[in-house]
Scaffold this active site. Structure first.
Site, PDB file in Angstrom:
ATOM      1  N   SER A   1       0.822  -1.215   0.000  1.00  0.00           N
ATOM      2  CA  SER A   1       0.000   0.000   0.000  1.00  0.00           C
ATOM      3  C   SER A   1       0.854   1.262   0.000  1.00  0.00           C
ATOM      4  O   SER A   1       0.594   2.214  -0.744  1.00  0.00           O
ATOM      5  CB  SER A   1      -0.923   0.006   1.228  1.00  0.00           C
TER       6      SER A   1
ATOM      7  N   ARG B   1       1.632   4.089  -3.322  1.00  0.00           N
ATOM      8  CA  ARG B   1       1.458   5.532  -3.160  1.00  0.00           C
ATOM      9  C   ARG B   1       2.779   6.268  -3.359  1.00  0.00           C
ATOM     10  O   ARG B   1       2.839   7.313  -4.019  1.00  0.00           O
ATOM     11  CB  ARG B   1       0.876   5.818  -1.769  1.00  0.00           C
TER      12      ARG B   1
ATOM     13  N   ARG C   1     -15.083  -5.085 -11.612  1.00  0.00           N
ATOM     14  CA  ARG C   1     -15.051  -4.348 -10.339  1.00  0.00           C
ATOM     15  C   ARG C   1     -15.407  -2.876 -10.564  1.00  0.00           C
ATOM     16  O   ARG C   1     -15.086  -2.306 -11.614  1.00  0.00           O
ATOM     17  CB  ARG C   1     -13.678  -4.501  -9.668  1.00  0.00           C
TER      18      ARG C   1
ATOM     19  N   SER D   1     -12.501   1.426   5.077  1.00  0.00           N
ATOM     20  CA  SER D   1     -11.034   1.415   4.977  1.00  0.00           C
ATOM     21  C   SER D   1     -10.435   2.811   5.173  1.00  0.00           C
ATOM     22  O   SER D   1      -9.495   3.206   4.483  1.00  0.00           O
ATOM     23  CB  SER D   1     -10.593   0.838   3.622  1.00  0.00           C
TER      24      SER D   1
ATOM     25  N   ASP E   1      -8.595  -6.271   5.106  1.00  0.00           N
ATOM     26  CA  ASP E   1      -7.595  -7.253   4.673  1.00  0.00           C
ATOM     27  C   ASP E   1      -7.193  -8.217   5.784  1.00  0.00           C
ATOM     28  O   ASP E   1      -6.518  -9.219   5.515  1.00  0.00           O
ATOM     29  CB  ASP E   1      -6.351  -6.543   4.135  1.00  0.00           C
TER      30      ASP E   1
ATOM     31  N   LYS F   1     -13.723  -7.655  -3.946  1.00  0.00           N
ATOM     32  CA  LYS F   1     -12.268  -7.764  -4.019  1.00  0.00           C
ATOM     33  C   LYS F   1     -11.888  -8.659  -5.208  1.00  0.00           C
ATOM     34  O   LYS F   1     -12.650  -8.825  -6.150  1.00  0.00           O
ATOM     35  CB  LYS F   1     -11.721  -8.314  -2.699  1.00  0.00           C
TER      36      LYS F   1
ATOM     37  N   ARG G   1      -4.950 -13.522  -0.857  1.00  0.00           N
ATOM     38  CA  ARG G   1      -5.282 -13.662   0.562  1.00  0.00           C
ATOM     39  C   ARG G   1      -6.062 -14.944   0.848  1.00  0.00           C
ATOM     40  O   ARG G   1      -6.022 -15.458   1.970  1.00  0.00           O
ATOM     41  CB  ARG G   1      -6.041 -12.432   1.056  1.00  0.00           C
TER      42      ARG G   1
END
Length: 404
Positions: free
Chosen positions: A23, A27, A98, A172, A289, A316, A365
């Site tokens: 993450s 960024r 999505r 989130s 997550d 997801k 995941r």
């Protein structure tokens, strides 16, 4: 396909080097590119990050984002604000399903030219980059925080800055706060008052930036320790005052029998004996997550678990609620959906003695969470094991693995 026989070695006083935070890396890569310099260290080697870095640094006209929702959304905003860009952005069948409409509409509200090539509001899209103009944008935050982060990351490229009005229940939220802290780190003035975010126009500040290790990856190590009496692990480059909201796992796993000690250079965790709880309830609205690994661990430890705030799991890499329901049932654990984003998890049967095949649904995941059952002696076959490369390329090095 691989077969798992449990962990490769005992977890007693070992040091595990986690990947850099995906993450933060995603960024940092965007901000670093906009600022035009600076050294990024400990950049994640995750496929999502490597694809994003390649896309913003190479002269491509067509970019396949694979399964990466964050990758697609960040790149869509970046190229929309990049003058003279002419890019087609697309992904896997699942990614093309999505939701992207709210981001597309927000970017169009800033003057972006985005053409949906098949269905409005979804990938694939053609992006014709141009200088965007300041405007007050209203955006609903009930679907994904990534829409907000995408806009914040390109705020340095918007004339006169950016003002966002957030509506709905924010999911989130720690990821939005992460983005704001990083935008500030690169030299921009940010305000967040109630539901209004403002970023003032200023020149970007090139900086050298070291990326923390990934707290969401640490969740799987916490899971291993919780299932292994006598275990202890050191994980460098994780900090209490972190950019990442997934530090919440420290509090969650304390209830399950894992004690955390913060060191100068990282953390130390160890298994502790606690009175086994019979029932736990957690809200994952801000940290979705972490949900899957907690489901698996509590099921294996025969702890009844109530989870709320799972509404983003439906959109997801797969529908994670349905996928977990399917795969947990194979090892005797029942997941019941009691409402939208609300489930219970409980052990209904003894752990199986026969070999169990786990489907991963192209979701990293899913693979990593379910792998923990092998620690309790369940013989697992994991299909499509390479899916873990999306976030942790050498994850399977922790396990005793044979090719199936």
């Amino acid at each position: 396909m691989i077969s798992l026989k449990g962990l490769k070695s005992e977890l007693k006083g070992v040091t595990i080097m986690l990947p850099g935070s995906k993450s933060i890396s995603n960024r940092a890569a965007i901000l670093n590119k906009i600022a035009g310099g600076g050294l990024l260290s400990n950049l994640s080697d995750a496929e999502d990050t490597q694809l994003l870095v390649s896309a913003i640094n190479q002269n491509k006209t067509s970019i396949n984002c694979g399964h990466g929702g964050t990758t697609a959304r960040f790149l869509m905003a970046f190229f929309a604000a990049t003058e003279n860009a002419n890019i087609i952005l697309y992904g896997s069948d699942r990614l093309n399903q999505r939701p992207m409409a709210q981001l597309i509409d927000a970017l169009r509200g800033l003057g972006a030219e985005i053409i949906c090539l098949e269905k409005d509001g979804f990938l694939p899209v053609r992006i014709l980059g141009k200088r965007l103009n300041s405007n007050r944008i209203e955006i609903n935050t009930e679907v994904s925080s990534q829409f907000v982060s995408s806009l914040l990351l390109i705020s340095p490229l918007i004339e006169s800055g950016l003002e966002l009005a957030l509506t709905g229940q924010t999911v989130s939220k720690p990821y939005i706060l992460m983005t704001l802290k990083m935008v500030e780190k690169w030299g921009f003035k940010v305000s967040y008052d109630k539901n209004i975010i403002k970023v003032k126009k200023s020149n970007p500040n090139p900086i050298d930036f070291k990326i923390e290790s990934d707290w969401s990856a640490a969740a799987f190590i916490y899971g291993m320790v919780s299932l292994t009496p006598g275990s202890s692990v050191i994980m460098p480059n994780l900090f209490q005052n972190s950019y990442q909201g997934d530090t919440k796992l420290v509090e969650i796993f304390k209830c399950i029998g894992v004690e955390t000690t913060f060191l100068e250079s990282g953390i130390s965790i160890k298994h502790i004996t606690v009175k086994p709880p019979t029932n736990l309830k957690f809200d994952f609205t801000e940290t979705p997550d972490l949900a899957q690994v907690v489901m698996v661990v509590c099921g294996l430890l025969n702890i009844r678990l109530e989870l709320i705030g799972l509404q983003t799991l439906y959109i997801k890499e797969t529908n994670r609620v349905l996928a977990m329901q399917n795969e947990l049932s194979k090892i005797g654990i029942e997941l019941n959906e009691v409402g939208i984003g609300e489930v219970t998890v409980s052990r209904m049967k003894p752990l199986p003695l026969n070999k169990i095949q786990i489907n991963t649904y192209n979701d990293h995941r899913m693979a990593m969470s379910l792998s923990l059952a092998s620690i309790k002696g369940v013989a697992l076959e994991i299909e499509n094991p390479d899916v873990v490369k999306k976030s942790w390329s050498n994850f399977w090095d922790l396990f005793d693995v044979v090719n199936a």
